[in-house]
Design a protein around this motif. Sequence first.
Motif, PDB file in Angstrom:
ATOM      1  N   ARG A  30      44.729  37.021  31.383  1.00 54.79           N
ATOM      2  CA  ARG A  30      44.428  36.425  30.081  1.00 54.79           C
ATOM      3  C   ARG A  30      42.924  36.198  29.946  1.00 54.79           C
ATOM      4  NH1 ARG A  30      43.960  31.095  28.600  1.00 54.79           N
ATOM      5  NH2 ARG A  30      44.407  30.629  26.412  1.00 54.79           N
ATOM      6  N   ASP A 269      47.058  35.001  23.775  1.00 57.08           N
ATOM      7  CA  ASP A 269      47.984  33.917  24.140  1.00 57.08           C
ATOM      8  C   ASP A 269      49.424  34.320  23.848  1.00 57.08           C
ATOM      9  OD1 ASP A 269      46.096  32.308  25.126  1.00 57.08           O
ATOM     10  OD2 ASP A 269      45.857  31.057  23.327  1.00 57.08           O
ATOM     11  N   LYS A 273      52.188  34.324  26.506  1.00 53.75           N
ATOM     12  CA  LYS A 273      53.415  33.518  26.413  1.00 53.75           C
ATOM     13  C   LYS A 273      54.660  34.391  26.511  1.00 53.75           C
ATOM     14  CE  LYS A 273      51.406  29.747  23.828  1.00 53.75           C
ATOM     15  NZ  LYS A 273      50.996  29.357  22.487  1.00 53.75           N
ATOM     16  N   ARG A 274      54.579  35.536  25.854  1.00 45.26           N
ATOM     17  CA  ARG A 274      55.748  36.426  25.900  1.00 45.26           C
ATOM     18  C   ARG A 274      56.021  36.897  27.333  1.00 45.26           C
ATOM     19  NH1 ARG A 274      53.582  38.064  21.202  1.00 45.26           N
ATOM     20  NH2 ARG A 274      52.495  39.828  22.141  1.00 45.26           N
ATOM     21  N   LEU A 276      55.034  35.436  30.057  1.00 43.55           N
ATOM     22  CA  LEU A 276      55.458  34.281  30.868  1.00 43.55           C
ATOM     23  C   LEU A 276      56.942  33.980  30.643  1.00 43.55           C
ATOM     24  CD1 LEU A 276      54.204  32.256  32.837  1.00 43.55           C
ATOM     25  CD2 LEU A 276      53.979  30.672  30.931  1.00 43.55           C
ATOM     26  N   ALA A 277      57.311  34.020  29.350  1.00 44.47           N
ATOM     27  CA  ALA A 277      58.727  33.755  29.041  1.00 44.47           C
ATOM     28  C   ALA A 277      59.608  34.790  29.724  1.00 44.47           C
ATOM     29  CB  ALA A 277      58.933  33.787  27.530  1.00 44.47           C
TER      30      ALA A 277
END
Length: 799
Positions: A30, A269, A273-274, A276-277
């Motif tokens: 990131r 981000d 987030k995607r 990470l999810a």
Amino acid sequence: MSLRARILLLVLVASMLPVLAMFLLLLENRTATVVQARTQLLVRAETIAVELDDKIAGTAQLLFGLARVPVLGGNDKLACSAFLADVLKEHPQYTGILTLRPDGNMHCDSLRSGRSLNVNDRQYFQRALASRSLIVEPAIGRLSGKSVLQIAYPVLNAEGGVNYVLLASLDMDSYGRTVAQALPYPRMHFQVWNRDGSIIMDTPGIGSQRLEVEPELRQFMLHSAQQTLTLGSDEQTRIWAKAPLLGSPNIGMSLALSVPEADLNAQVDGQFKRTLAGIVTLSVLIFVGAAALGEFAVRRQTNRIMQAISRMDNGDYSQSIGEPYPRGELGQVMQAIDRMAESLTQQRHEIARNTESLERQARIDALTGLANRHMLSLRLDQALAYAGHAQRVAGVLMLDLDRFKTVNDSLGHNHGDLLLQEVAKRLSQCIREDDTVARLGGDEFVVVLADMAKLEDIVPVAQKILRALAAPLKVGSQVLSITTSLGVAVFPRDGDTADALLQYADTAMYRAKEQGGNAMTFFSPEMMQTILDRLQIEAGLRRALEHGELRLHYQPIIDAKTGHVSSAEALIRWQDPQRGLIAPIHFISVAEETGLIVPIGDWVLREACAQARAWQSSGLGEIPVAVNLSALQFSAPSLDESVVQALRASQCPASLLQLEITESSIMAQLDQALETMRKLTAIGVQLMIDDFGTGYSSLSQLKLFPVSTLKIDRTFVRDINIDANDDAIVDTIITLARKLGLRTVAEGVETLEQVAFLEARCCDKYQGFLFARPCSAEDFEKIVRERNATTACAPIASG
Ligand SMILES: Nc1nc2c(ncn2[C@@H]2O[C@@H]3COP(=O)(O)O[C@H]4[C@@H](O)[C@H](n5cnc6c(=O)[nH]c(N)nc65)O[C@@H]4COP(=O)(O)O[C@H]3[C@H]2O)c(=O)[nH]1
């Protein structure tokens, strides 16, 4: 912690670790992406700047080309305007193209407006005239009223003067909108800055507003060498990237792109987030999968193990875990448990077999197969309970074979055992099934007649037993005739407990023995007195020991050659406060039966040693004292220690102590007796065999005994000159002793005839009432002083 919790924890840790690693990787990614986004912002700014530069360069080329078109330098305004209008159609990026006279008046224009216009006041025009080169300058078009980039090209005549100026107005508003439409972020700003710090164009993206120009931004755009800038705080933070328009260095403009940091990062981000999810979902799936696998592969198997262990814990070894065994350690554990259960089952069977055999052994006498003492006690209790309940009579018969010891000693233990087995067989044949025959040990048997109608019914059975045992029996090659002493106690007449009845039967049996054996005696109340007397003696002896009521008397032993007192025999007496002086015959047997003989014997040893030492100290001379050792004392393992202690306590030399051991106690346990005798002689004490002639020792055994003296039993001495057999026995003992290098002491010498007989056979020493009775130490001392003063052998009557 339960196994399930452990597994889950393990799985959780295992699935969290990659999540953590991937999270860190993502974070790093990131950060890189954010940096990359900024770089892309800068690249985009540079690209736009290059495009604008290209547009300006393209305009310069266009104007250069137009300068060669004659109609534009001519005076035909209309033709010139029409031509320019056609050019404008081809190039809509311009708000207009026109020609200007050196005086600043417009000559023709692409818009064919027909208006008169003078731009003499405009800087770009003046600069173009002055520099005679291409000028680029931002301005608000006077004809279009739009924000434009004026690109002025002075067309020179042959003389080098300015013929006219070609002016193309690049539509910056339209250009800005086109660029803005291609911007990737809605809130992105696209600005073109002039060198003087004015903003030529500010095109906000859709949904964005115009921005305040902060000094920091101005500083960045005009003076900073940096290419990017982060400005503002929190949500208002914007990232700026600038790129100079390098194509025409005299322009001095630069291009700025700005975007809210949040917009720039939003994409990153979102991606972060995607991803990470996705990872979290994956790890949850891994966790659930692993947990389920653990549940099935581990917990189900461990449950099988636990159930098996729990069954084993409850004593059930019959059910094994059984197949299918899982692969790996769990399977190995299961197989090991199954093997263990199998082995335990086998061990259990073995233990059961052994227990049964031990229980049998615990009940059965190994030699004869009869009930033993324990079993007898159980059967007797049962018989008494039944008889009490059914109002019947029960008989307890105690049997002891007469002179069994003699048989055992003379024929050997093997023959003795065979004899006992035969007796057991005959006894078993004499009784009914409900009755019990038991062997208590040695030659002692008990018969319980369990269910008799009346006392008289016992007599024929007892007689039958006596007859059966009296019949000649073959033991090895020998045919023996034995007799039995039988004592009977009857329930409920004589007593109502097993112990009492056994004791009473025993007392009755002893009475039968006292009467010469081969007899049957019923217990009587008068015998009860004997028992009470014995109990009384036992209690009295304990008290006597405690209160110092025991005494020692000493009987002189006379040297046959000199007539002097050569030694003494210590003989115990009990000075009872009520009954006076009691002879040992009344209490020694009780002391032996109760074990009291051991502490009493120790006392005798100490007392005798002290006396011998006292006589030695008083100048009486070396008078050894002989002490009687009972069979129990003699078999005690600590005898030598007791002797050493007695000698040490009195400081008596070992040579002044003689120990009398009966021939029968030596023969009872020959090997152990020899060992004990060796220990005692090692101390330095002399050993004598007491009551010699009654114990049936053989010549070969006698040779082994480390003894110095044989004491001829007084029963043989008593009948000297009366019974030829006894004469022969005494004669033989003395001859035998001399041949073995042993001395002889004749006990119980009462007459001069006996002395003459003994003297003729060279007996070494005499002991008897003819010389002196046992007496106190003081009297003994007197006797010694009197007797040892004389030189001739002169027997003295002892009163
Ligand atoms: N009729 C007759 N008897 C004679 C004559 N000369 C001695 N005696 C008696 O013969 C017994 C000799 O002792 P024993 O044979 O060892 O026999 C002893 C011994 O077996 C035992 N005894 C005595 N004192 C002790 C002792 O301290 N310990 C142990 N264990 N037994 C002892 O008691 C037995 C009897 O002891 P006592 O009554 O003192 O009896 C003594 C003694 O008084 C005699 O000319 N004629």
